[in-house]
Design an enzyme around this catalytic site. Structure first.
Site, short mmCIF file in Angstrom:
data_model
loop_
_atom_site.label_atom_id
_atom_site.label_comp_id
_atom_site.label_asym_id
_atom_site.label_seq_id
_atom_site.Cartn_x
_atom_site.Cartn_y
_atom_site.Cartn_z
N LYS A 63 -0.04 4.26 -0.19
CA LYS A 63 -0.74 5.40 0.43
C LYS A 63 -0.57 6.64 -0.48
O LYS A 63 -0.54 6.50 -1.70
CB LYS A 63 -0.24 5.62 1.86
CG LYS A 63 -0.35 4.36 2.71
CD LYS A 63 -0.09 4.59 4.16
CE LYS A 63 -0.22 3.28 4.93
NZ LYS A 63 -0.06 3.46 6.39
N HIS A 117 -9.43 0.97 5.49
CA HIS A 117 -8.15 1.22 6.14
C HIS A 117 -8.35 2.18 7.30
O HIS A 117 -9.20 3.07 7.26
CB HIS A 117 -7.15 1.79 5.13
CG HIS A 117 -5.74 1.80 5.62
ND1 HIS A 117 -5.26 2.76 6.48
CD2 HIS A 117 -4.70 0.95 5.39
CE1 HIS A 117 -3.99 2.49 6.76
NE2 HIS A 117 -3.63 1.40 6.12
N SER A 175 3.72 -1.77 10.03
CA SER A 175 5.18 -1.63 10.04
C SER A 175 5.89 -2.94 9.71
O SER A 175 6.94 -3.25 10.27
CB SER A 175 5.66 -1.07 11.38
OG SER A 175 5.15 0.22 11.61
N GLY A 226 2.90 2.64 10.77
CA GLY A 226 3.77 3.80 10.57
C GLY A 226 4.51 4.24 11.81
O GLY A 226 5.17 5.28 11.81
N GLU A 237 -6.82 4.69 8.26
CA GLU A 237 -6.71 6.11 7.92
C GLU A 237 -8.00 6.64 7.29
O GLU A 237 -8.38 7.79 7.52
CB GLU A 237 -5.51 6.32 6.98
CG GLU A 237 -4.18 6.11 7.69
CD GLU A 237 -3.06 5.63 6.81
OE1 GLU A 237 -2.00 5.28 7.35
OE2 GLU A 237 -3.24 5.58 5.57
N GLU A 266 -4.76 -4.87 10.89
CA GLU A 266 -3.74 -3.83 11.04
C GLU A 266 -3.93 -3.13 12.38
O GLU A 266 -4.76 -2.23 12.50
CB GLU A 266 -3.86 -2.81 9.92
CG GLU A 266 -3.56 -3.36 8.54
CD GLU A 266 -3.23 -2.24 7.57
OE1 GLU A 266 -2.10 -2.22 7.05
OE2 GLU A 266 -4.09 -1.38 7.35
N ASN A 315 0.85 -1.19 0.00
CA ASN A 315 0.00 0.00 0.00
C ASN A 315 0.89 1.24 0.00
O ASN A 315 1.50 1.57 1.02
CB ASN A 315 -0.91 -0.02 1.23
CG ASN A 315 -1.82 1.19 1.30
OD1 ASN A 315 -1.96 1.95 0.34
ND2 ASN A 315 -2.44 1.39 2.46
#
Length: 252
Positions: free
Chosen positions: A14, A96, A214, A174, A98, A168, A12
């Site tokens: 992003k 996701h 990560s 991140g 985010e 996730e 991904n």
């Protein structure tokens, strides 16, 4: 006989990249070698989808990072499933963290998006995961089960053949923190058990559950050994050609 689930490594990107970086990463994947038992899918930003799909070898899948529930209409800034299919894009990442946290996508909206994508013939990587505060409050399964139930409520059992779950943990995305193999395995096992109880044993056996958060070349070899980890959804490391190829090659 134990079910065979093809290991899947997703990348991904992003909101990262450029035409030059796309060219570099596509070249690496076109020339790279990894086991035929490993499936690879990459998700560039929307402006690069057509470019990447046209240049990338056909065995590597290309995914959008989002889509809308309607096929067309007055939805400024959105991308429809039909547009993705028109560009020969066969995958989409939905739900996701985010999208959930920054754009306030509800569990129900994610479920509706998954249904729309599956109906359009797309393969879906459906994301779930808890925050640091939720983990500390021992609410991991409560949160993850709620998110998956909102997807399952919209699907028929036969729809699940086009759905991959990506677990996730938000606290690991991140941050450089990675769940231990044991922590990840425990969460994946809980998800598979939920699917068996609430959808069907066949769906539980056949649905691939990816770990994201990560993931890098150092953590991947140990994570992939766990019985319920069927692959990875890689973030930052998918933008590094050599490291992403190492992750792909960690599974034989």
């Amino acid at each position: 006989m134990a079910p065979t689930r093809t290991f899947l490594v997703g990348g991904n990107w992003k909101m990262n990249g450029s035409k030059a970086l796309s060219d570099t990463l596509v070249k690496a994947l076109n020339e790279g070698k990894w086991s035929s038992n490993v499936e690879c899918v990459i998700a560039p930003p929307a402006p690069y989808l057509a470019l990447v799909r046209s240049a990338l070898r056909k065995e590597v899948g290309v995914s959008a990072q989002n889509c809308w529930v309607d096929a067309k209409g007055a939805f400024t800034g959105e991308t429809s499933t039909e547009m993705l299919k028109d560009l020969s894009i066969d995958w989409v990442i939905l739900g996701h963290s985010e999208r959930r946290s920054i754009y306030n996508e509800s569990d129900d909206l994610v479920g509706k998006k998954v249904l729309a994508a599956v109906k359009a013939g797309l393969h879906v990587i459906a994301c779930c995961g808890e925050s640091d505060a939720e983990r500390e409050a021992d609410k991991t399964t409560e949160v993850v089960f709620r998110q998956i139930k909102a997807i399952a409520d919209h699907l028929k059992p036969e729809d699940w053949k086009n759905v991959v779950i990506a677990y996730e943990p938000v606290w690991a995305i991140g941050t450089g923190k990675v769940a231990t193999p044991q922590q990840a395995q425990e969460a994946h096992k809980h998800i598979r058990t939920w699917l068996a109880k609430n959808v069907s044993q066949d769906v539980a056996d056949q649905t691939r559950i990816l770990y994201g958060g990560s993931v890098g070349a150092k953590s991947a070899p140990d994570l992939q050994k766990e019985v319920d980890i069927d692959g990875f959804l890689v973030g930052g490391a998918s933008l590094k050609d050599k490291e992403f190829l190492e992750i792909l090659a960690c599974r034989q």
